[in-house]
Design a protein around this motif. Sequence first.
Motif, PDB file in Angstrom:
ATOM      1  N   SER A  22       0.755  -1.097  -0.175  1.00 14.43           N
ATOM      2  CA  SER A  22      -0.030  -0.030  -0.065  1.00 14.43           C
ATOM      3  C   SER A  22       0.932   1.394   0.060  1.00 14.43           C
ATOM      4  N   TYR A  76      -9.739   0.107   9.967  1.00 12.34           N
ATOM      5  CA  TYR A  76      -9.470   0.362   8.461  1.00 12.34           C
ATOM      6  C   TYR A  76     -10.932   0.226   7.821  1.00 12.34           C
ATOM      7  N   THR A  78     -12.342   0.311   3.736  1.00 11.24           N
ATOM      8  CA  THR A  78     -11.985  -0.169   2.353  1.00 11.24           C
ATOM      9  C   THR A  78     -12.937  -0.599   1.412  1.00 11.24           C
ATOM     10  N   GLU A  88      -5.661  -6.502   2.623  1.00 12.93           N
ATOM     11  CA  GLU A  88      -5.387  -5.382   3.170  1.00 12.93           C
ATOM     12  C   GLU A  88      -5.258  -5.158   4.700  1.00 12.93           C
TER      13      GLU A  88
END
Length: 160
Positions: A22, A76, A78, A88
Amino acid sequence: MPLNSTQLFVQGLLDGLPIPGSTQTLEAYITPPTVDELDNPKAYVWGGRLRGTRQSMPRGQGFKRLNWNVDVWLTYETNPDGPSVDQEFPLIVDAVMNKVWTTPMNDTFITDPTTGVKSQILAIGEDFDFEYPPERVPATLRMLYYTARLGLNVYEAVQA
């Protein structure tokens, strides 16, 4: 004092941590912002539990061994349609665990920036636990919201 400096030490280790696969970096906080954009991975450091012992020497000559249980809450958000969506969040968790496991502990002295109290970090992440509940879908139903808690033992020595 030791709680303040220990939380700041852990936050300093994690803030700006690059995430593999990332272009994003981890943002680490102690006190979460009042309003927080979930535009990249976040960590919230909370040193909520302590067990300590003091050596039996005259005060001021011995040391206190402080065994902090510091929680690092990871979040997180996404897009569920990304090609690497299954990787991820685990890569964020792995980066955090790798950072605490590989941090050198030889002569890791810290100083509380407010009180000036000095102490030494003897170990971080040697004992740990991890909770990773299933992801959630926020009200918009367009994103995945991941959370996890990494519990780290941080051993600190302070002049008693």
